[in-house]
Enzyme design. Structure first.
Site, mmCIF file in Angstrom:
data_model
loop_
_atom_site.group_PDB
_atom_site.id
_atom_site.type_symbol
_atom_site.label_atom_id
_atom_site.label_comp_id
_atom_site.label_asym_id
_atom_site.label_seq_id
_atom_site.Cartn_x
_atom_site.Cartn_y
_atom_site.Cartn_z
ATOM 1 N N ARG A 172 -1.316 -2.666 -0.330
ATOM 2 C CA ARG A 172 -1.180 -3.450 -1.666
ATOM 3 C C ARG A 172 -1.111 -4.903 -1.559
ATOM 4 N NH1 ARG A 172 2.309 1.422 -3.483
ATOM 5 N NH2 ARG A 172 4.024 0.851 -2.339
ATOM 6 N N PHE A 218 -6.354 5.988 -10.553
ATOM 7 C CA PHE A 218 -5.399 6.840 -9.909
ATOM 8 C C PHE A 218 -3.876 6.122 -9.690
ATOM 9 C CE2 PHE A 218 -9.479 8.132 -8.250
ATOM 10 C CZ PHE A 218 -9.553 9.459 -8.830
ATOM 11 N N ALA A 276 -10.404 9.824 -14.101
ATOM 12 C CA ALA A 276 -11.004 8.650 -13.404
ATOM 13 C C ALA A 276 -12.582 9.043 -13.332
ATOM 14 C CB ALA A 276 -10.551 8.800 -11.874
ATOM 15 N N CYS A 308 -5.958 10.071 1.372
ATOM 16 C CA CYS A 308 -4.654 10.596 2.081
ATOM 17 C C CYS A 308 -4.494 11.953 2.532
ATOM 18 C CB CYS A 308 -3.403 10.200 0.968
ATOM 19 S SG CYS A 308 -3.525 11.173 -0.327
#
Ligand code: SAH
Length: 397
Positions: free
Chosen positions: A215, A231, A283, A341
């Protein structure tokens, strides 16, 4: 050494991976039927076929039969947990994560902190504990006591949240609740930015701490850009993009609850901000309706598409499809932050899926950064499975 615990013997040769400190004993490695009366979550001693002590760990029914806690005949008690938590804290202190402008970090990352089955996230005065194994469920009160006893951390409240992480077949009835203290504040600070952490109803422990460094990097690329955060969940990337000077930020999540959390976090950091809009939408559908060149910075951080190996092929196709849509729509000179992930997807497999998407788009694409999880999610070098977060930052011409 604890004389009351039961001993499990390995088949000949099955000590090899354990001698290299890999902390899992697979059920097929056990030589004999399980000792009578052995219960899930019990601490057991593991020995080689010829009786050499390998270590002690938590027993569980399933393909991983024992998660080794120590490669010695150590007593597993409150003192043991206090020692491991102190070691975990020593590392976090070296990382300088506990600061006035940052009070949210992961204190225990399972095998990465030599505590398989245990996750502890710190949000200011509150620790959120998740047990992934029955053994850690039974140890929860010892862990909670050790947490409030840690010097300089200031944990006053311990919230236990394992209803969704424990194997349901174990019938442990793990009620989510405070083990110590109670609700104090839900606002935590990450790099000077405020986030409302909903550990009661949110996913995981309420916040994805593992994207902190990524981030921050995104913030540095955001100046003057039109950002699409897919997301978004609690809007972490969106808040950093706004801080970084983005011209506009659009956040998308299929969950209305996530959108509410995102809006609240944006409002808390940038009251009355008119550069941000959010959309509760799928999405893939949203990307289909995006106009070409509408955005020049896109973040793709989907949930794990493959929770298990069996779902691998579909997951890789999902990553390819998603990335291809982003490459099709992004403006020239645009930047894509793309992640996986899924533990079952390797770094190479993910990169290959993104490569296929790039080729499909026929655009000139270069890799600027290769991202991973931050240092408070350490990878035990003997347990490479602990490396799960993979990301690429791409420059699209
Ligand atoms: N990027 C976030 C974490 C993402 S978690 C962060 O930094 O905190 C994954 C999110 O994807 C969840 O909030 C979930 O609601 C959302 N999601 C799952 N499937 C989706 C879909 N098909 N379309 C949009 N959002 C989806």
């Amino acid at each position: 050494m604890d004389n009351d615990i039961k001993t499990l013997r390995l088949r000949r040769g099955k000590e090899e991976s354990l001698d290299r400190f890999h902390p899992w004993v697979f059920s097929g490695a056990l030589a004999e039927p399980l000792p009578e009366g052995l219960e899930e979550g019990e601490t057991v001693r593991v020995v080689s076929h010829d009786g050499r002590i390998i270590g002690v760990g938590h027993f569980q029914i399933g393909s991983i039969a024992v998660r080794i806690l120590d490669f010695a005949d150590t007593d597993i008690n409150g003192e043991f947990f206090a020692g491991r938590l102190s070691a975990a804290l020593r590392l976090r202190k070296a990382l300088r994560l506990a600061r006035p402008d940052n009070d949210a970090y992961r204190l225990v990352h399972g095998e990465g902190d030599f505590l398989p089955g245990l996750v502890v996230d710190i949000y200011g005065p509150t620790a959120v504990v998740q047990a992934h194994s029955p053994g850690m469920h039974f140890a929860r009160n010892e862990v909670a006591q050790a947490l409030v006893g840690l010097p300089d951390v200031g944990v006053r409240n311990v919230y236990y949240k394992s209803e969704t992480t424990l194997p349901y077949k174990a019938h442990l009835d793990p009620q989510n609740d405070y083990l110590i203290g109670g609700f104090e504040t839900s606002v935590a600070t990450e790099n000077s930015l405020k986030f409302n952490i909903d550990w009661l109803r949110g996913q995981k422990t309420g916040f994805f701490l593992d994207q902190r460094d990524n981030r921050e990097l995104l913030g540095r690329y955001s100046q003057g850009r039109k950002v699409l955060n897919m997301f978004c969940y609690t809007g972490g990337f969106s808040v950093y993009a706004l801080k970084g000077g983005a011209e506009l930020v659009h956040s998308v999540d299929s969950s209305e609850k996530a959108i509410t959390l995102t809006d609240a976090n944006v409002e808390m950091n940038f009251p009355g901000c008119d550069r941000h809009r959010s959309y509760a939408e799928d999405a893939f559908k949203f990307l289909d309706n995006v106009k070409r060149d509408e955005y020049d910075l896109i973040i793709l951080d989907p949930p794990a598409f493959a929770k298990h190996r069996s779902a691998l092929r579909n997951a890789l196709r999902g990553y390819q499809r998603l990335n291809a849509k982003a490459f099709e729509k992004i403006a020239p000179g645009g930047i894509v932050f793309t992640f996986s992930c899924s533990q079952a997807v390797s770094r190479e497999q993910f990169r290959l899926a993104v490569f296929s998407a790039a080729a499909q788009s026929r655009r000139r694409i270069r890799i600027l950064h290769q991202l991973t999880q931050p240092a408070d999610h350490p990878v035990n070098i003997y347990h490479p499975e602990g490396e799960y977060l993979k990301g690429l930052v791409l420059y699209v011409e």
